[in-house]
Design an enzyme around this catalytic site. Sequence first.
Site, PDB file in Angstrom:
ATOM      1  N   GLU A  13       8.832   4.031  24.336  1.00 56.58           N
ATOM      2  CA  GLU A  13       9.865   5.231  24.961  1.00 56.58           C
ATOM      3  C   GLU A  13      10.524   5.895  23.852  1.00 56.58           C
ATOM      4  O   GLU A  13      11.050   6.944  23.718  1.00 56.58           O
ATOM      5  CB  GLU A  13      10.444   4.936  26.349  1.00 56.58           C
ATOM      6  CG  GLU A  13      10.568   6.121  27.093  1.00 56.58           C
ATOM      7  CD  GLU A  13      10.827   5.639  28.600  1.00 56.58           C
ATOM      8  OE1 GLU A  13      11.237   6.512  29.365  1.00 56.58           O
ATOM      9  OE2 GLU A  13      10.848   4.534  28.986  1.00 56.58           O
ATOM     10  N   ARG A  16      14.472  -5.349  26.161  1.00 54.78           N
ATOM     11  CA  ARG A  16      12.902  -5.034  26.485  1.00 54.78           C
ATOM     12  C   ARG A  16      12.231  -5.482  25.453  1.00 54.78           C
ATOM     13  O   ARG A  16      11.960  -5.072  24.515  1.00 54.78           O
ATOM     14  CB  ARG A  16      12.713  -3.516  26.758  1.00 54.78           C
ATOM     15  CG  ARG A  16      13.571  -3.095  27.860  1.00 54.78           C
ATOM     16  CD  ARG A  16      13.317  -1.528  28.196  1.00 54.78           C
ATOM     17  NE  ARG A  16      14.227  -0.993  29.087  1.00 54.78           N
ATOM     18  CZ  ARG A  16      15.144  -0.332  29.024  1.00 54.78           C
ATOM     19  NH1 ARG A  16      15.659  -0.253  27.797  1.00 54.78           N
ATOM     20  NH2 ARG A  16      15.786   0.268  30.066  1.00 54.78           N
ATOM     21  N   ASP A  20      16.066   3.710  21.263  1.00 54.80           N
ATOM     22  CA  ASP A  20      15.943   2.379  21.570  1.00 54.80           C
ATOM     23  C   ASP A  20      14.548   2.137  20.805  1.00 54.80           C
ATOM     24  O   ASP A  20      13.628   2.836  20.976  1.00 54.80           O
ATOM     25  CB  ASP A  20      15.911   2.172  23.188  1.00 54.80           C
ATOM     26  CG  ASP A  20      17.150   2.041  23.661  1.00 54.80           C
ATOM     27  OD1 ASP A  20      18.311   1.887  23.035  1.00 54.80           O
ATOM     28  OD2 ASP A  20      16.938   2.209  25.180  1.00 54.80           O
ATOM     29  N   TYR A  59      18.241  -6.347  21.762  1.00 54.12           N
ATOM     30  CA  TYR A  59      17.503  -5.379  22.599  1.00 54.12           C
ATOM     31  C   TYR A  59      16.935  -6.188  23.849  1.00 54.12           C
ATOM     32  O   TYR A  59      16.033  -7.268  23.456  1.00 54.12           O
ATOM     33  CB  TYR A  59      16.435  -4.739  21.823  1.00 54.12           C
ATOM     34  CG  TYR A  59      15.793  -3.538  22.613  1.00 54.12           C
ATOM     35  CD1 TYR A  59      16.670  -2.692  23.300  1.00 54.12           C
ATOM     36  CD2 TYR A  59      14.465  -3.204  22.741  1.00 54.12           C
ATOM     37  CE1 TYR A  59      16.196  -1.442  23.663  1.00 54.12           C
ATOM     38  CE2 TYR A  59      13.949  -2.297  23.443  1.00 54.12           C
ATOM     39  CZ  TYR A  59      14.786  -1.381  23.976  1.00 54.12           C
ATOM     40  OH  TYR A  59      14.393  -0.206  24.672  1.00 54.12           O
ATOM     41  N   ASP A 113      11.466   0.923  21.213  1.00 57.14           N
ATOM     42  CA  ASP A 113      10.328   0.625  21.832  1.00 57.14           C
ATOM     43  C   ASP A 113       9.222   2.042  21.981  1.00 57.14           C
ATOM     44  O   ASP A 113       9.696   2.960  21.592  1.00 57.14           O
ATOM     45  CB  ASP A 113      10.498   0.184  23.427  1.00 57.14           C
ATOM     46  CG  ASP A 113      11.596   1.276  24.015  1.00 57.14           C
ATOM     47  OD1 ASP A 113      11.618   2.207  23.661  1.00 57.14           O
ATOM     48  OD2 ASP A 113      12.229   0.755  25.153  1.00 57.14           O
ATOM     49  N   GLU A 119      20.483   7.212  22.135  1.00 59.68           N
ATOM     50  CA  GLU A 119      20.013   7.674  23.355  1.00 59.68           C
ATOM     51  C   GLU A 119      21.317   7.774  24.259  1.00 59.68           C
ATOM     52  O   GLU A 119      21.554   8.756  24.943  1.00 59.68           O
ATOM     53  CB  GLU A 119      19.286   6.800  23.927  1.00 59.68           C
ATOM     54  CG  GLU A 119      17.647   6.858  23.586  1.00 59.68           C
ATOM     55  CD  GLU A 119      16.899   6.077  24.243  1.00 59.68           C
ATOM     56  OE1 GLU A 119      16.849   5.989  25.706  1.00 59.68           O
ATOM     57  OE2 GLU A 119      15.913   5.170  23.710  1.00 59.68           O
ATOM     58  N   HIS A 135      10.127  -7.087  18.969  1.00 58.83           N
ATOM     59  CA  HIS A 135      11.251  -7.498  19.104  1.00 58.83           C
ATOM     60  C   HIS A 135      11.655  -8.805  19.031  1.00 58.83           C
ATOM     61  O   HIS A 135      10.798  -9.526  19.570  1.00 58.83           O
ATOM     62  CB  HIS A 135      12.221  -6.713  20.065  1.00 58.83           C
ATOM     63  CG  HIS A 135      11.858  -5.161  19.990  1.00 58.83           C
ATOM     64  ND1 HIS A 135      12.056  -4.254  18.960  1.00 58.83           N
ATOM     65  CD2 HIS A 135      11.113  -4.443  21.234  1.00 58.83           C
ATOM     66  CE1 HIS A 135      11.651  -3.207  19.497  1.00 58.83           C
ATOM     67  NE2 HIS A 135      11.131  -3.123  20.576  1.00 58.83           N
TER      68      HIS A 135
END
Length: 848
Positions: free
Chosen positions: A176, A391, A172, A389, A174, A99, A435
């Site tokens: 999104e 989140r 990432d 990570y 997740d 990203e 995670h």
Amino acid sequence: MATAAKKEKKPAAKKAVAKKPAAKKAAAKKPAAKKPAAKKAAAKKAAAKKPAAKKAAAKKAAAKKPAAKKTAAKKPTKKAAKKPPAKRKSNGKSLLVVESPAKARTIGKYLGSKFMVRASVGHVKDLPKSKIGVDVDNEFEPEYVVIGDKKKVIDELQKIAKKVDQIFLAPDPDREGEAIAWHIAEELKEINPNIRRVLINEITKKGIAAALEKPTEVNTDKTNAQQARRILDRLVGYTISPILWKKVRRGLSAGRVQSVAVRLLVEREIQIAAFNAEEYWTVPVVCVGPNPPPFEAKVNKWKGEKADPKDEASATAIADELKNGKAVVSEVKKRERKRRPQPPFITSKLQQDAARKLRYSAKRTMALAQRLYEGVEIGEDGPVGLITYMRTDSTRVSDDAMAALRTFIGDNFGSEYLPEKPNEYKTSKRAQDAHEAIRPTNVQYTPEFIEKALADHPEVRELSRLYRLIWQRFVAAQMMPARYDQTTVDITCGEAGVRATGQIMKFPGYTKVYEVQETDDAAKETADRKDKTLPPIEEGMAITFSEIKPNQHFTQPPPRFSEASLVKELEERGIGRPSTYASILSTIVDRGYSEKKEARFFPTELGTLVNELLVESFPTILDSKFTARMEADLDLVEDGERNWRQLLGDFYDPFKDRLELAKENMRDVKREEIPTDHVCEKCENPMVIKWGRNGSFLACSGYPDCRNTKEIAKHPDGSFEIVPMETTDEPCETCSAPMVVKRGRYGSFLACSKYPECKTTKPIPIGVDCPKGDCPGYMTAKRSKRGRTFYGCSNYAKTSCDSVYWDRPIPEPCPVCEHPFMLKKETKRGITIRCSKCEYKTSEDPVD
């Protein structure tokens, strides 16, 4: 559509056939002599048509042949896609897409020349901004378009995709990120179908290698959950917002989750306004026993029940009993108390502790954590991802990290600080557990080492402070509990009972490294944890009271939400997810629905009004329980247990009905005039409350003949008070009347007090004259087209004076060159004061 077209064509064909007899009838009417000629002409015409028909048929056949070949040619391509990537004609490299550019640089240095690492710079496709972009009549089919300048990004990725063997998508890990990977895959799969998804939890050499060894496919369930959330938010935002534009003010927005957060703020404000403080008293005493030192205690019993004096008379009665009676130690209890460590950080807990301990906003915390995750330069080690990570909602830690941590604790703190087996922590039932917990990627990178390694980084202070918080919490989570010796002493004096408590730490345990802050009251928590030593005391000892001071108190209303407490409230209610808390908190401020004062959220008049309208028109959507259920349903979509289109359908059908009712029945605040008892002093007409760009105001009902207005402040209960006009000593340049401070679209300004007779206005000076010697103007605060504040000369409109600064001029002369003013810049990193002429620069403490 094709079926419908065929049905329409059939009647037309029958109609054409039906006309044939009419043609025969017309032919029958012609003279008999002309029949042979007509036949001859028809024959010639038919003969002429045959070559043309053959030619057309030949063209048609020729056109079809290449298409057939093309179709045939596609078959081997499909088979080729299944062959091993090694047989592809390429440069022998692989493409890895992440990203952010920072992440790309860090990973690129680990992977070397065999990989081409590129950044998508976030999403590449999204729903269009100009329209809703969702076909609600076609199972909520979304219309995705390439975002702005991301066409260049896609073009570059497509060019590289033609040359490489394999494509790895590593946004990432997740929902999104999964959606980003899916959109990139859609753009590249026709060029190079060898596409795999990799999940990088930590940006280290080991973490990247582990991810590449276990590539997967893009997770369809995750992408469906993400696009369901995106479509839900679009349906709410793009259908309710226009109603608010029409009824309240243009530019407003109604978010599915942000509106619930605003409701929490408004309801808390209503509770505060409705709160009635109640009086109560306490009776603290200072005790003196046979052994020093004196110690403090409080009355806890009165006449066999809990002491709870509500007034001065009750407190005085207890105090008199203590003064006149004989005090004796009735009981002494000693016990060991343990306080256990907290689990390593999940996203919400990191945001809460960073807010309480470091005064970082949730948005700032996540931005800094993102940089720590993506990687920073660490001396000889090069770019390193310092944390996993960020989140996550899981407290889980990998086996390798746990083993390294336990070794570190044993080596650095001793075996007495290391539990026999790892401490285990429960994960919330709502947690996805995708995670690990937020932890350092290498526990050997101590906070002191990182602070030195980042010495030249522009954000060294903020990054190292947040890293220290994460590192300490991770290490402390696997240490022994803290142990205290707690002593409770009960003293009897007549009908009153007095209690004193003391504690002494026997073993610090995890507190040697880290202590969590549970509430916003840091001072109280520190006092509660502080060692309180009691003198040697035994049962039967006589005690005297050297001081008896009854104190009056009043109950306090519930506190307004801080960053930490609002995140905690959202988490406990199941509203939002780890990746959304920061954006929720920043959005409600950016949209003008709340403002922060002294680190607390205050709902604005606009936020209160919009909340009232939405709760009335959309009670279900604004219900926190409904929002929590929706989050749970999205989790089911991600787990493959719920169809995302069905989920949207179940939501939209009742929502659509509510939407139509709101269009008709929602209060039209723009046109609303609320009568008041106030009378206009200029024309003696009654004054009414109206709604304008800057909120409610008092206006004369005789408008437009009388334009008298007054600023008012509305209270949560609907009442209001007139805000007195702020006068100044500045005379009007036109009529010499005193100027007053008024507020407009672009902030405060000076206006003549005789308005509307005199319409003279001028900007408010900030105490610094224009630096150009030939310009009589002064510096003022201005606002750019994008809403950013800058500082410029008041004569800009008159003489086009170009004296402008982004930083605020302050009337302090430079100590080096004696320039009459300096520039002040405030950021989260602190306050910087510099001279605009020379190189003088100084810093102050950070802004909390």
